[in-house]
Design an enzyme around this catalytic site. Structure first.
Site, short mmCIF file in Angstrom:
data_model
loop_
_atom_site.label_atom_id
_atom_site.label_comp_id
_atom_site.label_asym_id
_atom_site.label_seq_id
_atom_site.Cartn_x
_atom_site.Cartn_y
_atom_site.Cartn_z
N LYS B 76 0.85 -1.20 0.00
CA LYS B 76 0.00 0.00 0.00
C LYS B 76 0.89 1.25 0.00
O LYS B 76 1.94 1.27 0.65
CB LYS B 76 -0.88 -0.03 1.26
CG LYS B 76 -1.99 1.01 1.30
CD LYS B 76 -2.84 0.82 2.56
CE LYS B 76 -3.95 1.84 2.69
NZ LYS B 76 -4.77 1.63 3.90
N SER B 171 -9.59 1.53 3.35
CA SER B 171 -8.83 2.30 2.39
C SER B 171 -7.78 1.51 1.60
O SER B 171 -7.18 2.04 0.68
CB SER B 171 -8.12 3.44 3.12
OG SER B 171 -7.19 2.92 4.04
N SER B 195 -9.56 -0.78 7.55
CA SER B 195 -9.07 -0.51 6.19
C SER B 195 -8.46 -1.70 5.45
O SER B 195 -8.29 -1.64 4.25
CB SER B 195 -8.04 0.63 6.23
OG SER B 195 -8.69 1.86 6.24
#
Lengths: 523, 526
Positions: B76, B171, B195
């Site tokens: 990420k 996210s 997330s």
């Protein structure tokens, strides 16, 4: 006349022994010196000597000033409080900056063990209660030399609390009476230093040096137990000596390792305390007392003239000799304190509470640090008084001058002269010469051995005391010569041979028959 | 080969069935084909090929570094990667190239893993859709799956097909999509309020949030330091356990990691669940929960019960305060953490130079999106001296109560809690953006957030496809630092439900050959 240099205001301000004048006005005219009853002794409550404003009649409007201090001492450590970067004064700009110091996103603080030990040791030396659990907080404000936008400090639960700092002032007509005063220590907290902003007015630029960013600081908060600049300066000097003795800070004000903020207010005794101002960045021993006294004077003048004191931050302008409001810190600051989530509570142990099998590298034992406490300045002074019969006020002077104690001890080692004689010589002649020429002890052209030799000559009665002074002056001028050399060159020996002395006397009488005659007639 | 699990492909590498370079190239070509999903912000092709080459050398010499050697992974874009741009999907960090690796990234590289790239997210991980990043939203690969297309054919007919694409959740939506589309075998996400688990559920992959303190946060650009945990996204529970084994343990650079040494482990295959006690928190049965998810949840509970486990209803009474409490704590820490982005040391800096203050203001206005700025504003409000007691302190107390709820339940003998991960399956982007980020985050994190407050381990496991042909995940929550036990239970469950693999052949037409989809298990669970 005894040791005139010891009395000078400038010395008193720098020394941990303040000479406070009880009656006469001195300094800048207004009576802002501290008046002492001489009986307060060790009282730890706020000391509020009465100050008479210049314009009012005698004793009509008595003012008392209240001074509290926040002292930042840079911890003497190899690396910073939360990062591995080196700590070093005057390194090339931005050469000692780790990713954490530059607040690169994702970096985390890792507490430096040495800094914690320094805080504990300082806390113990200042008779503090050491909190076995303390916490770190973030204090937010935007400033270019604060890369993270917050400073990690200990606001809620600091590492040490409730201590005291004893310092001494001398009072009385001859200022020979030494009185110990106490300023309570509210707390000692660990926190990060900021970087430095260098303002280039010409190009309207600000340059940032992050070398200092993240260096460990001890913030020592002194309760408002002082009442004038000299007391504050004396307390600061004593703290400085303690930190230096402990080795927890070099506490060199010129290098910014010791910085002082003062909270100052004035009020009429018996009435509530006045609105206080904070005078920031008192970073010079020379100006500390002056800045505080000028702010007290300013506040009194404001109030006498029917104006109000604003709760504001001011700085001391040493050229103007007075404090001025700081523009960029105007208005109320809300630091939006918040617990630092990346540091678990700091836990300390003593021998009793040490968890069994704990890794000594992972835990800090307060008792072990207590065992390592070195001799503190007060103990050293006591020792000087006991061992050498020194007057207490002289012991203060010996410690206050950087390097003087060592000089004294080296002379003592090499001389047969009486310690009192040594003290007197060092304080009156040696220190006098240094002051006259504005030299530090380590810059002295006279070495301890030379002085010891000179005192030996004097002790042996090889020279007279007035000759000794002459030799001393010569030593100062002609570096490298030994006292014996000077004595023989200048033929300053006292004559020990009775026959030779007799011859000299006879020769003189023969050369001056008239004088001799007159003497005889008189008789 | 790409459809295999990490463990399987690792075995294939060891047996020489495929070389690391071949594997890397296949993944790279698939990344290109699925570019329109917007899963990656940066594809580190050159670095990846070089790492693969080095891995290949090691395999040739017989000096493989272990299970992760030569395995393509994705990270990420809020983990610092040395020499590779790390943006947090924000203008503020566009062009920022960290000089160091996050500890978790370094650990993966030390094991020989091959970094394919940095995955998309909501700006600074603030969101639950992966729709609010400066590089645009991530599209859920299931939007293009055979399973979903077949079910929604009648609806899609006549409309612009692409306008109906679904969100991934967030996210860590980029990481979830990357794992779901077989462009890597494992991906790192971050998990502050769900997330990692939320997009895992929406994308039909395993999303694991370890216990707080088990895995280092050093190098993870923080959202909420006291809740952030690096998350692991994989296609099966075993793979998550392998990655956890590599990442877990004390990091001298993160003082909040556990001191006790952690040994790598393999998950046992549980055959008997009769000694297990599964707790079903009654507060998680909310009116907003879709009936389909609710029914899958109760079927899962029944499955445990039918296999002999003790399944009991438990209460976490402070659950309903979790959202508002999280809001205060999250925004406060955000306000603080974001203070460093001032344009001085790194990142975006505006052109205004009349004063330092004006430069700060414009830099931050240009650098942050509305969501970030909104959270900074509310956070600073909560931290004001006059509000601190009423908001921050209160929220901390509520956080303690929420954490204690879990402690009490586990102390009563419950081993693992079983809950839904999300209220429903993934929704179309057009529908998602009808609500603002804050409302969405508050709704979507409802089952996941409390876990972060308590620092517990939790894992979302895909359980079945909904009537629309979209994945639904269920969440298991374990005791603090009982991550291994939690994953063991999850593995058993995963084996029972036999979740189907995404059928993306249509989407990737010509490259369908790369999917040697071995198992096309039944879509119908139970």
């Amino acid at each position: 006349m005894a040791a005139p240099m010891l009395r000078g205001c400038c010395l008193a301000r720098r020394g941990a022994l303040a000479c406070i004048d009880g009656g006469s006005r001195h300094g800048r005219g207004a009576a802002i010196g501290c008046r002492s009853s001489g009986k307060r002794g060790r009282s730890s409550v706020a000391q509020q000597p009465l100050i008479t404003a210049q314009k009012s009649g005698k004793g009509e409007h008595a003012w008392a000033a209240v001074v509290g201090l926040e002292i930042h001492a840079q911890i003497s450590s190899n690396s910073k409080l939360f990062s591995g970067s080196q700590v070093q004064f005057a390194a090339p700009p931005n050469s000692l900056v780790s990713f954490f110091d530059a607040s690169l996103p994702g970096t985390l603080p890792v507490l430096n063990r040495r800094c914690v030990e320094a805080a504990v040791m300082t806390g113990l030396a200042l008779k503090c209660h050491i909190n076995k659990k303390s916490l770190f907080d973030r204090k937010h404000y935007f400033y270019a030399d604060l890369p993270a936008g917050y400073q990690i400090t200990q606001q809620r639960l600091p590492i040490a609390v409730n201590g005291s700092l004893e310092y001494s002032v001398c009072v009385g007509k001859k200022r020979s009476q030494v009185i110990t005063r106490t300023a309570r220590i509210k707390q000692i907290q660990l926190e990060q230093d900021s970087g430095k902003s260098l303002h280039d007015e010409l190009r309207s630029q600000t340059l940032i040096d992050l070398n200092r960013a993240g260096v460990g600081l001890l913030e020592v908060v002194l309760e408002p137990d002082m009442s004038c600049g000299e007391e504050a300066a004396t307390a600061v000097r004593e703290l400085q000596l303690i930190l230096q003795a402990l080795g927890t800070s070099q506490a060199n004000m010129a290098e910014g390792q010791l910085r002082v903020d003062a909270n100052i207010s004035v009020h009429h005794p018996g009435e509530p305390l006045g609105v206080r101002t904070e005078v920031k960045n008192l970073n010079s021993a020379r100006f500390l007392a002056r800045a505080i006294d000028s702010e007290i004077e300013r506040q009194i003048n404001e109030l006498e003239n029917g104006r109000e004191i604003l709760n504001e931050t001011r700085s001391f302008d040493c050229k103007l000799g007075c404090t001025i409001p700081m523009r960029d810190k105007e208005g109320k600051q809300d630091y939006r304190f918040m617990p630092e989530p990346n540091l678990p509570p700091l836990l300390l142990y003593d021998t009793a509470s040490l968890p069994p099998g704990a890794d000594p590298q992972q835990v800090i034992n307060i008792d072990r640090i207590r065992e390592q406490l070195p001799e503190l300045p007060s103990e050293t002074r006591e020792q000087l008084v006991q061992q050498y019969g020194m007057l207490p006020e002289h012991s203060f002077t010996i410690l206050n001058e950087v390097g003087l104690l060592e000089f004294f001890q080296n002379v003592i080692k090499e001389t047969r002269a009486e310690p009192k004689k040594v003290t007197s010589w060092i304080l009156n002649n040696f220190l006098g010469f240094l002051k006259q020429q504005n030299l530090a002890v380590n810059e002295s052209p006279v070495t301890p051995s030379a002085l010891a030799e000179l005192l030996n000559l004097l002790d042996r009665k090889a020279i007279s005391s007035s000759a000794a002074k002459q030799v001393f002056e010569e030593l100062w001028r002609s570096k490298g010569k030994t006292p014996s050399q000077i004595v023989s060159e200048k033929q300053l020996e006292l004559m020990q041979d009775g026959e030779a002395l007799n011859q000299v006397c006879l020769a003189v009488m023969e050369e001056h028959p008239q004088v001799l005659l007159r003497k005889r007639q008189c008789r | 080969m790409l459809g295999r699990t990490l463990r399987e492909v690792s075995a294939a590498l060891k047996q020489g069935q495929i070389t690391p370079t071949e594997l890397c190239q296949k993944c790279l070509s698939l990344i290109k084909k699925t570019k329109f999903l917007n899963a990656y912000i940066t594809v580190s092709e050159e670095v990846a090929l070089k790492q693969a080459e080095e891995s290949e050398k090691r395999y040739k010499k017989g000096h493989s570094l272990g299970d992760l050697d030569g395995i393509p992974i994705a990270v990420k874009d809020n983990f610092s990667t040395s020499g590779i741009e790390t943006t947090c999907a924000s203008n503020m960090l566009k062009g920022y190239v960290p000089p160091y690796n996050a500890t978790v990234v370094q650990k993966l590289l030390d094991q020989g893993a091959v970094l394919m790239g940095k995955t998309n997210l909501d700006e600074f991980a603030m969101g639950s859709g992966s729709t609010d990043g400066v590089f645009g939203p991530v599209k859920n690969p299931w939007s293009y799956s055979k399973q979903y297309r077949e079910k929604t054919k009648h609806k899609a007919h006549g409309e612009n097909e692409d306008s109906n694409w679904l969100i991934t959740g967030g996210s860590s939506g980029g990481s979830a999509a990357a794992v779901a589309t077989f462009t890597c075998f494992a991906a790192l996400g971050s998990d502050t309020g769900g997330s990692t688990r939320n997009p895992a559920a929406h994308c039909g992959v395993v999303g694991f949030k370890p216990s707080y303190g088990l895995v280092s946060r050093h190098g993870l650009i923080p959202l909420v330091n006291s809740m952030d945990v690096p998350g692991i996204l994989t296609r099966c529970v075993d793979d998550a356990a392998i990655v956890l084994g590599m990442l877990a343990g004390h990091d001298p650079k993160d003082s909040t990691t556990v001191q006790d040494p952690v040994k790598p482990f393999t998950l046992p295959s549980l055959t008997d669940v009769s000694k297990l006690c599964i707790g079903i928190p009654k507060e998680y049965l909310t009116p907003e929960l879709s009936s389909e998810v609710q029914s899958l949840w109760s079927k899962a509970a029944n499955l445990f019960e039918s296999e002999g486990a003790k399944v009991i209803e438990v209460s976490l009474p402070h659950t309903s305060y979790s959202i508002v409490c999280y809001h205060v704590l999250c925004t406060s820490e955000v306000a603080s953490n974001m203070a460093r982005f001032d344009g001085l040391e790194y990142g975006h800096r505006c052109d205004i130079d009349v004063s330092t203050e004006a430069m700060y203001a414009a830099t931050r206005r240009e650098g942050f999106n509305d969501v970030v700025r909104g959270r900074i504003l509310s956070g600073n409000f909560f931290l004001l001296k006059e509000n601190y007691e009423n908001y921050f302190i209160k929220a901390q107390k509520v956080r303690r109560l929420i954490a204690n709820d879990f402690v009490n339940v586990f102390n009563s003998g419950v081993d693992v809690l079983l809950t839904p991960t999300t209220l429903r399956e993934a929704v179309p982007y057009q529908e998602f953006i009808k609500e603002d980020n804050r409302t969405r985050s508050a709704q979507d994190d409802i089952f996941t957030q409390a876990v972060n407050m308590a620092g517990l381990p939790a894992v979302s496991v895909p359980v079945a496809l909904s009537n629309q042909g979209l994945p639904v995940g269920l969440q298991f929550i374990g005791r603090a630092f009982h991550d291994q036990q939690l994953l063991t239970v999850a593995k058993w469950f995963e084996k029972q439900v036999q979740f189907p693999v995404t059928q993306l052949q249509e989407l990737m037409d010509d490259c369908s050959s790369v999917f040697e989809i071995e198992k096309l298990a039944s879509v119908n669970f139970c």
